[in-house]
Design an enzyme around this catalytic site. Structure first.
Site, PDB file in Angstrom:
ATOM      1  N   LYS A  65       0.862  -1.075  -0.085  1.00 26.50           N
ATOM      2  CA  LYS A  65      -0.170   0.066  -0.087  1.00 26.50           C
ATOM      3  C   LYS A  65       0.906   1.453   0.014  1.00 26.50           C
ATOM      4  O   LYS A  65       0.326   2.301  -0.361  1.00 26.50           O
ATOM      5  CB  LYS A  65      -0.895   0.000   1.243  1.00 26.50           C
ATOM      6  CG  LYS A  65      -1.777  -1.028   1.286  1.00 26.50           C
ATOM      7  CD  LYS A  65      -2.706  -0.748   2.598  1.00 26.50           C
ATOM      8  CE  LYS A  65      -3.268  -1.942   3.118  1.00 26.50           C
ATOM      9  NZ  LYS A  65      -4.220  -1.737   4.225  1.00 26.50           N
ATOM     10  N   ASP A 134      14.660  -1.563   1.098  1.00 25.86           N
ATOM     11  CA  ASP A 134      15.531  -1.893   2.209  1.00 25.86           C
ATOM     12  C   ASP A 134      16.235  -2.995   1.813  1.00 25.86           C
ATOM     13  O   ASP A 134      17.163  -2.985   1.169  1.00 25.86           O
ATOM     14  CB  ASP A 134      15.098  -1.771   3.562  1.00 25.86           C
ATOM     15  CG  ASP A 134      13.620  -2.633   3.578  1.00 25.86           C
ATOM     16  OD1 ASP A 134      12.855  -2.268   4.543  1.00 25.86           O
ATOM     17  OD2 ASP A 134      13.483  -3.516   2.727  1.00 25.86           O
ATOM     18  N   THR A 135      15.720  -4.217   1.880  1.00 21.00           N
ATOM     19  CA  THR A 135      16.703  -5.698   1.647  1.00 21.00           C
ATOM     20  C   THR A 135      16.724  -5.507  -0.026  1.00 21.00           C
ATOM     21  O   THR A 135      17.632  -6.117  -0.500  1.00 21.00           O
ATOM     22  CB  THR A 135      15.885  -6.837   2.245  1.00 21.00           C
ATOM     23  OG1 THR A 135      14.445  -6.867   1.560  1.00 21.00           O
ATOM     24  CG2 THR A 135      15.966  -6.797   3.613  1.00 21.00           C
ATOM     25  N   GLY A 136      15.731  -5.168  -0.645  1.00 23.39           N
ATOM     26  CA  GLY A 136      15.510  -5.286  -2.030  1.00 23.39           C
ATOM     27  C   GLY A 136      14.839  -6.388  -2.557  1.00 23.39           C
ATOM     28  O   GLY A 136      14.720  -6.899  -3.623  1.00 23.39           O
ATOM     29  N   PHE A 183      13.179   3.926  11.168  1.00 26.40           N
ATOM     30  CA  PHE A 183      11.933   3.576  10.573  1.00 26.40           C
ATOM     31  C   PHE A 183      11.064   4.715  10.663  1.00 26.40           C
ATOM     32  O   PHE A 183      10.971   5.718  11.509  1.00 26.40           O
ATOM     33  CB  PHE A 183      11.109   2.725  11.723  1.00 26.40           C
ATOM     34  CG  PHE A 183       9.876   2.098  11.303  1.00 26.40           C
ATOM     35  CD1 PHE A 183       9.854   0.894  10.532  1.00 26.40           C
ATOM     36  CD2 PHE A 183       8.825   2.736  11.279  1.00 26.40           C
ATOM     37  CE1 PHE A 183       8.653   0.197  10.070  1.00 26.40           C
ATOM     38  CE2 PHE A 183       7.431   2.222  11.072  1.00 26.40           C
ATOM     39  CZ  PHE A 183       7.436   1.070  10.370  1.00 26.40           C
ATOM     40  N   ASP A 190       3.490   3.344   6.481  1.00 25.12           N
ATOM     41  CA  ASP A 190       2.608   3.349   7.695  1.00 25.12           C
ATOM     42  C   ASP A 190       3.423   2.573   8.771  1.00 25.12           C
ATOM     43  O   ASP A 190       4.494   1.790   8.562  1.00 25.12           O
ATOM     44  CB  ASP A 190       1.282   2.338   7.503  1.00 25.12           C
ATOM     45  CG  ASP A 190       1.764   0.827   7.327  1.00 25.12           C
ATOM     46  OD1 ASP A 190       2.669   0.898   6.623  1.00 25.12           O
ATOM     47  OD2 ASP A 190       1.166  -0.024   7.969  1.00 25.12           O
TER      48      ASP A 190
HETATM   49  O1  LIG Z   1      10.697   2.673   7.435  1.00 26.46           O
HETATM   50  C1  LIG Z   1       9.692   2.114   7.041  1.00 26.46           C
HETATM   51  N1  LIG Z   1       8.645   2.483   7.187  1.00 26.46           N
HETATM   52  C2  LIG Z   1       7.272   2.062   6.763  1.00 26.46           C
HETATM   53  N2  LIG Z   1       7.544   0.968   6.327  1.00 26.46           N
HETATM   54  C3  LIG Z   1       8.637   0.089   5.878  1.00 26.46           C
HETATM   55  C4  LIG Z   1       9.987   0.922   6.351  1.00 26.46           C
HETATM   56  N3  LIG Z   1      11.044   0.027   6.105  1.00 26.46           N
HETATM   57  N4  LIG Z   1      10.488  -1.076   5.215  1.00 26.46           N
HETATM   58  C5  LIG Z   1       9.119  -1.182   5.195  1.00 26.46           C
END
Ligand SMILES: Oc1ncnc2c1N=NC2
Length: 214
Positions: A65, A134-136, A183, A190
């Protein structure tokens, strides 16, 4: 330049300087990337994308989403810039979701939810649009999946690329911002479905983490 690099020490902007929904008072640490900065960066990505693949009809694959705001604003900007360049470019958008099932091992099994039939990608220029890489893992799984439909070309646009250990080896073709391993929420990203209605990309506070913990 692979994208706007935000350094590890970046402490963000003070919340008092920005407008954001009242109901998130106390739940945020700082404004990490203000909405206006996001929008301007998206205009630059749209320009680059148009130059590279704007000569053909484009199929945009939005990863839900989290990607819905980035995708909507990016497609609007591509259309606006192609109009002003008096180009006739059709841009169709398809949506897919990832369900990462945690089986009994710690590995995740990425399962794509979306139209089974993506045969409309055949021969098309496909642009995969993800909010955060992030991890790809999802990016690689999606590239593999899309290749099976024999597109003319596949490119990836990632608004945020996170610097994580064992992170994605290859970067998306179009990168908005390269950010530290924190994060972030907002702009459709979200935390347990909260903060999607926040326009800026922010860092969540400890209070916010506790408040919306499931
Ligand atoms: O920082 C993040 N904030 C929201 N969702 C995700 C994140 N990293 N991977 C998924």
């Amino acid at each position: 330049e692979p994208g706007v690099v935000i350094k590890d020490g970046w402490s963000g902007y003070s919340l008092e300087l920005f407008n954001y929904p009242e109901h998130y008072k106390g739940d945020l640490e700082c404004v990490y990337i203000p909405h206006g900065v996001i929008m301007n960066r998206i205009e630059c990505l749209a320009r680059d994308i148009l130059e590279d693949i704007g000569h053909h009809d484009m199929m945009v694959l939005c990863v839900l989403k989290g990607g819905y705001k980035f995708c909507s604003d990016l497609v609007e900007s591509i259309k606006a810039q192609s109009r002003s360049a008096s180009r006739r470019l059709t841009t169709r958008v398809e949506f897919i979701r990832f369900k990462s099932y945690l089986n009994d091992q710690s590995t995740e099994d990425l399962h794509i939810i979306g139209p089974d039939d993506l045969s409309m990608l055949k021969g098309k220029n496909v642009l995969i649009v993800e909010a955060i890489v992030d991890t790809g893992k999802t990016m690689r799984a999606l590239l593999q999946h899309v290749e099976t439909f024999q597109p003319n070309m596949v490119k990836v646009a990632g608004l945020l690329v996170k610097r994580v250990p064992h992170g994605a080896a290859e970067l998306p073709d179009y990168v908005g911002f390269i950010i530290p391993n924190r994060f972030v929420v907002g702009y459709a990203l979200d935390y347990n479905e909260y903060f999607r209605d926040l326009n800026h990309i922010c860092v969540i506070s400890e209070t916010g983490k506790q408040k919306y913990k499931v």
